[in-house]
Design a protein around this motif. Sequence first.
Motif, PDB file in Angstrom:
ATOM      1  N   LEU A  51       0.389  -0.957  -0.130  1.00 53.52           N
ATOM      2  CA  LEU A  51      -0.090  -0.398   0.515  1.00 53.52           C
ATOM      3  C   LEU A  51       0.760   1.176  -0.458  1.00 53.52           C
ATOM      4  O   LEU A  51       2.142   0.945   1.188  1.00 53.52           O
ATOM      5  CB  LEU A  51      -1.036   0.418   1.511  1.00 53.52           C
ATOM      6  CG  LEU A  51      -1.911  -1.167   1.037  1.00 53.52           C
ATOM      7  CD1 LEU A  51      -2.748  -0.870   2.754  1.00 53.52           C
ATOM      8  CD2 LEU A  51      -2.870  -0.862   0.400  1.00 53.52           C
ATOM      9  N   ARG A  52       0.578   2.445  -0.907  1.00 48.72           N
ATOM     10  CA  ARG A  52       1.417   3.143  -1.131  1.00 48.72           C
ATOM     11  C   ARG A  52       0.904   4.809   0.054  1.00 48.72           C
ATOM     12  O   ARG A  52      -0.404   3.980   0.275  1.00 48.72           O
ATOM     13  CB  ARG A  52       1.508   4.041  -2.852  1.00 48.72           C
ATOM     14  CG  ARG A  52       2.173   3.348  -3.480  1.00 48.72           C
ATOM     15  CD  ARG A  52       3.109   2.441  -2.699  1.00 48.72           C
ATOM     16  NE  ARG A  52       4.673   1.856  -4.087  1.00 48.72           N
ATOM     17  CZ  ARG A  52       4.750   0.164  -3.443  1.00 48.72           C
ATOM     18  NH1 ARG A  52       5.309   0.763  -2.045  1.00 48.72           N
ATOM     19  NH2 ARG A  52       5.063  -0.309  -4.138  1.00 48.72           N
ATOM     20  N   ASP A  53       1.887   5.310   0.475  1.00 51.57           N
ATOM     21  CA  ASP A  53       1.240   6.350   1.111  1.00 51.57           C
ATOM     22  C   ASP A  53       0.233   6.511   2.484  1.00 51.57           C
ATOM     23  O   ASP A  53      -0.049   7.450   2.594  1.00 51.57           O
ATOM     24  CB  ASP A  53       0.037   7.289  -0.410  1.00 51.57           C
ATOM     25  CG  ASP A  53       1.343   8.161  -1.385  1.00 51.57           C
ATOM     26  OD1 ASP A  53       2.442   8.190  -1.122  1.00 51.57           O
ATOM     27  OD2 ASP A  53       0.292   7.713  -1.900  1.00 51.57           O
ATOM     28  N   LEU A  54       1.118   5.093   2.620  1.00 51.80           N
ATOM     29  CA  LEU A  54       0.372   4.432   4.503  1.00 51.80           C
ATOM     30  C   LEU A  54       0.903   5.900   5.440  1.00 51.80           C
ATOM     31  O   LEU A  54       2.429   6.423   4.952  1.00 51.80           O
ATOM     32  CB  LEU A  54       0.339   4.092   4.929  1.00 51.80           C
ATOM     33  CG  LEU A  54      -0.374   2.308   4.179  1.00 51.80           C
ATOM     34  CD1 LEU A  54       0.438   1.139   4.246  1.00 51.80           C
ATOM     35  CD2 LEU A  54      -1.989   2.143   4.780  1.00 51.80           C
ATOM     36  N   PRO A  55       0.464   6.183   6.614  1.00 50.39           N
ATOM     37  CA  PRO A  55       0.928   7.050   7.848  1.00 50.39           C
ATOM     38  C   PRO A  55       2.129   6.314   7.994  1.00 50.39           C
ATOM     39  O   PRO A  55       2.016   5.371   8.077  1.00 50.39           O
ATOM     40  CB  PRO A  55      -0.178   7.934   8.684  1.00 50.39           C
ATOM     41  CG  PRO A  55      -1.297   7.224   7.309  1.00 50.39           C
ATOM     42  CD  PRO A  55      -1.478   5.908   6.504  1.00 50.39           C
ATOM     43  N   PRO A  56       3.075   7.011   8.493  1.00 49.48           N
ATOM     44  CA  PRO A  56       4.325   6.477   9.046  1.00 49.48           C
ATOM     45  C   PRO A  56       3.759   5.691  10.247  1.00 49.48           C
ATOM     46  O   PRO A  56       3.052   5.675  10.803  1.00 49.48           O
ATOM     47  CB  PRO A  56       5.554   7.710  10.022  1.00 49.48           C
ATOM     48  CG  PRO A  56       4.830   9.051   8.674  1.00 49.48           C
ATOM     49  CD  PRO A  56       3.653   8.558   8.359  1.00 49.48           C
ATOM     50  N   HIS A  57       4.601   4.100  10.495  1.00 49.54           N
ATOM     51  CA  HIS A  57       3.834   3.686  11.804  1.00 49.54           C
ATOM     52  C   HIS A  57       2.523   2.988  11.069  1.00 49.54           C
ATOM     53  O   HIS A  57       2.689   2.482  12.833  1.00 49.54           O
ATOM     54  CB  HIS A  57       3.999   4.373  12.769  1.00 49.54           C
ATOM     55  CG  HIS A  57       6.219   4.648  13.147  1.00 49.54           C
ATOM     56  ND1 HIS A  57       7.336   3.668  13.040  1.00 49.54           N
ATOM     57  CD2 HIS A  57       6.126   6.359  13.058  1.00 49.54           C
ATOM     58  CE1 HIS A  57       8.253   4.700  13.211  1.00 49.54           C
ATOM     59  NE2 HIS A  57       7.433   5.729  12.795  1.00 49.54           N
ATOM     60  N   THR A  58       2.044   2.714  10.944  1.00 48.86           N
ATOM     61  CA  THR A  58       0.764   2.325  10.446  1.00 48.86           C
ATOM     62  C   THR A  58       1.028   0.449  10.585  1.00 48.86           C
ATOM     63  O   THR A  58       2.323  -0.002  10.455  1.00 48.86           O
ATOM     64  CB  THR A  58      -0.104   2.352   8.995  1.00 48.86           C
ATOM     65  OG1 THR A  58      -0.128   3.632   8.528  1.00 48.86           O
ATOM     66  CG2 THR A  58      -1.286   1.528   8.854  1.00 48.86           C
ATOM     67  N   GLU A  59      -0.415   0.101  11.389  1.00 43.81           N
ATOM     68  CA  GLU A  59      -0.574  -1.094  11.919  1.00 43.81           C
ATOM     69  C   GLU A  59      -0.886  -1.743  11.009  1.00 43.81           C
ATOM     70  O   GLU A  59      -2.043  -1.508  10.884  1.00 43.81           O
ATOM     71  CB  GLU A  59      -0.520  -1.480  13.144  1.00 43.81           C
ATOM     72  CG  GLU A  59       0.605  -0.539  14.215  1.00 43.81           C
ATOM     73  CD  GLU A  59       0.304  -0.443  15.992  1.00 43.81           C
ATOM     74  OE1 GLU A  59       1.484  -1.425  16.592  1.00 43.81           O
ATOM     75  OE2 GLU A  59      -0.215   0.008  16.157  1.00 43.81           O
ATOM     76  N   VAL A  60      -1.087  -3.387  11.399  1.00 42.91           N
ATOM     77  CA  VAL A  60      -2.745  -4.153  10.745  1.00 42.91           C
ATOM     78  C   VAL A  60      -2.851  -5.123  12.165  1.00 42.91           C
ATOM     79  O   VAL A  60      -2.243  -5.764  12.286  1.00 42.91           O
ATOM     80  CB  VAL A  60      -2.368  -4.636  10.072  1.00 42.91           C
ATOM     81  CG1 VAL A  60      -3.272  -5.717   8.895  1.00 42.91           C
ATOM     82  CG2 VAL A  60      -1.731  -4.648   8.672  1.00 42.91           C
TER      83      VAL A  60
END
Length: 182
Positions: free
Chosen positions: A20-29
């Motif tokens: 996935l592109r352009d996710l905010p930094p430090h995104t988790e699932v």
Amino acid sequence: MPEWLRPPATGYTADDLDRLRDLPPHTEVLFGGLVFSARQTTFHARTTSRLDQQLADQVPDGWEVCCRMGLKLDTRNRPEPDVMVVDARADTGPDQTFWLARDVLLAVEVVEEASAERDREVKPRKYATAGIRHFWRVECDEGRPVVHVYELDPATRSYGLAGIYHKQLKVDRPFPVEIDLT
């Protein structure tokens, strides 16, 4: 609009974070959903940095300390612990974006108000289920860190409290560690 604004019907996978592109930094699932980090407090930043430095100075050969990097627990869960001690042999190179649970000796979460429920309840259960042997939860008490140390009970796949440290953290497991918390 970024494609991640429209989640797939079955939810996101741990591997989706790498595509996935352009996710905010430090995104988790977690549970197949994207979780975004709140702004970091000075307590969180200072505590994470100090633990990183102190653990790096004391970690045994063959292990290394990583901060705020992904931890792939299973196909639908990829949190980002604040600090981890990982098996250095599991390093796959400079483009590596996560560690596998089997390669993690210690996961540490520094609790902030915005992530308190995840750090106190959700992540410890997931780390224990994944078999991570040691977990530390760090709370703020009047501006100072208090470290809650947990050890995995392999029979129940849950953590048992091994100690609470207010002024000085001194443990012999997962390896000898001594940190001044004042």
